[in-house]
Design a protein around this motif. Structure first.
Motif, mmCIF file in Angstrom:
data_model
loop_
_atom_site.group_PDB
_atom_site.id
_atom_site.type_symbol
_atom_site.label_atom_id
_atom_site.label_comp_id
_atom_site.label_asym_id
_atom_site.label_seq_id
_atom_site.Cartn_x
_atom_site.Cartn_y
_atom_site.Cartn_z
ATOM 1 N N LEU B 21 0.859 -1.185 0.000
ATOM 2 C CA LEU B 21 0.000 0.000 0.000
ATOM 3 C C LEU B 21 0.894 1.233 0.000
ATOM 4 O O LEU B 21 1.925 1.257 0.674
ATOM 5 N N ARG B 22 0.457 2.248 -0.718
ATOM 6 C CA ARG B 22 1.297 3.430 -0.920
ATOM 7 C C ARG B 22 0.624 4.689 -0.421
ATOM 8 O O ARG B 22 -0.606 4.791 -0.452
ATOM 9 N N CYS B 23 1.448 5.635 -0.025
ATOM 10 C CA CYS B 23 0.911 6.874 0.522
ATOM 11 C C CYS B 23 1.815 8.041 0.175
ATOM 12 O O CYS B 23 3.038 7.964 0.318
ATOM 13 N N LYS B 24 1.187 9.120 -0.256
ATOM 14 C CA LYS B 24 1.885 10.386 -0.446
ATOM 15 C C LYS B 24 1.286 11.391 0.518
ATOM 16 O O LYS B 24 0.114 11.759 0.385
ATOM 17 N N PRO B 25 2.047 11.846 1.514
ATOM 18 C CA PRO B 25 1.484 12.803 2.482
ATOM 19 C C PRO B 25 1.344 14.188 1.879
ATOM 20 O O PRO B 25 1.832 14.446 0.777
ATOM 21 N N ILE B 26 0.700 15.055 2.616
ATOM 22 C CA ILE B 26 0.602 16.449 2.197
ATOM 23 C C ILE B 26 2.003 17.062 2.235
ATOM 24 O O ILE B 26 2.759 16.852 3.195
ATOM 25 N N SER B 27 2.323 17.794 1.198
ATOM 26 C CA SER B 27 3.643 18.398 1.099
ATOM 27 C C SER B 27 3.918 19.293 2.310
ATOM 28 O O SER B 27 3.083 20.130 2.678
ATOM 29 N N GLY B 28 5.065 19.091 2.926
ATOM 30 C CA GLY B 28 5.440 19.900 4.084
ATOM 31 C C GLY B 28 5.085 19.278 5.412
ATOM 32 O O GLY B 28 5.592 19.689 6.463
ATOM 33 N N HIS B 29 4.200 18.297 5.413
ATOM 34 C CA HIS B 29 3.856 17.619 6.657
ATOM 35 C C HIS B 29 5.022 16.734 7.080
ATOM 36 O O HIS B 29 5.591 16.004 6.278
ATOM 37 N N ASP B 30 5.357 16.788 8.377
ATOM 38 C CA ASP B 30 6.522 16.063 8.859
ATOM 39 C C ASP B 30 6.179 14.798 9.645
ATOM 40 O O ASP B 30 7.072 14.093 10.081
ATOM 41 N N TYR B 31 4.886 14.553 9.854
ATOM 42 C CA TYR B 31 4.476 13.319 10.506
ATOM 43 C C TYR B 31 3.603 12.519 9.543
ATOM 44 O O TYR B 31 2.717 13.084 8.882
ATOM 45 N N LEU B 32 3.828 11.203 9.522
ATOM 46 C CA LEU B 32 3.010 10.322 8.708
ATOM 47 C C LEU B 32 2.597 9.120 9.552
ATOM 48 O O LEU B 32 3.416 8.559 10.277
#
Lengths: 117, 117
Positions: B21-32
């Protein structure tokens, strides 16, 4: 022990009326935050409202307000003037600043709200 | 902003197969964060990263699960080999900073619904 308890598996309310969704929590941490999320049938998780443990006033966001009773460790969500689109699962969640692993958000089991016309 | 992007949205596989499963976080967010949602267990935190570094993986069920974050814009959750009990909705979420206010909240992706036959 459950950290977050939502005792109402299901609730229903008449359109345009107010409804309260219960949430109690358990923590010995002096600093914590409480969150409410909405999950419609489409599945996405939508942030609604936040209350910090040191906040002096109850949080409000539009039709959403939080009835925060610190001594009773409860953070009930009040939805005023219910709309059909409010039908969804509602989750209460807590972050403990120290004892909960710093930045972990722990969720309750949820309450399913049905708004009837 | 495109929000948190997850893929695939739906995955059906057979027991024993590898699932990624893949994930792209919101740009600039430092926690995932990776969460799993099932009817029986609700929303469970599996693992979270800060600045691409795993901070807490205590929720990872067993060695069959692994998560990586090779850079700030991409994370994977891998299950190998998959089992029917892994069937769930897997959410990726990201936040800018610590979850300490209404401005710093978890933003969820749409989820990946996994069915293991």
């Amino acid at each position: 022990a459950q950290k977050i308890t939502q005792t109402q598996p299901g609730m229903f309310v008449q359109e345009k009326e107010a409804v309260t969704l219960d949430c109690t929590y358990d923590t010995s941490d002096p600093s914590y935050g409480l969150f409410w999320y909405k999950q419609p049938s489409s599945g996405e998780m939508i942030f609604l409202i936040y209350q910090g443990s040191y906040d002096q006033q109850n949080a409000t966001e539009g039709r959403y307000s939080l009835n925060f009773q610190k001594a009773r460790k409860s953070a009930n969500l009040v939805i005023s003037a219910s709309q059909l689109g409010d039908s969804a699962m509602y989750f209460c969640a807590m972050r403990e600043a120290f004892s909960g692993g710093y930045n972990k958000l722990i969720f309750g089991a949820g309450t399913r709200l049905a708004v009837h016309p | 902003d495109a929000g948190v992007i997850q893929s695939p949205r739906h995955e059906v596989t057979e027991m024993g197969q590898e699932v990624t499963l893949r994930c792209k976080p919101i740009s600039g967010h430092d926690y995932l964060f990776w969460y799993r949602q099932t009817m029986m267990r609700g929303l469970e935190l599996l693992i979270y990263f800060n600045n691409n570094v795993p901070i807490d993986d205590s929720g990872m069920p067993e060695d069959r699960f692994s998560a990586k974050m090779p850079n700030a814009s991409f994370s994977t959750l891998k299950i190998q080999p998959s089992e029917p009990r892994d069937s769930a909705v897997y959410f990726c979420a990201s936040s800018l900073g610590v979850l300490s206010s209404g401005a710093n909240v978890l933003t969820f992706g749409a989820g990946s619904r996994l069915t293991v036959l």
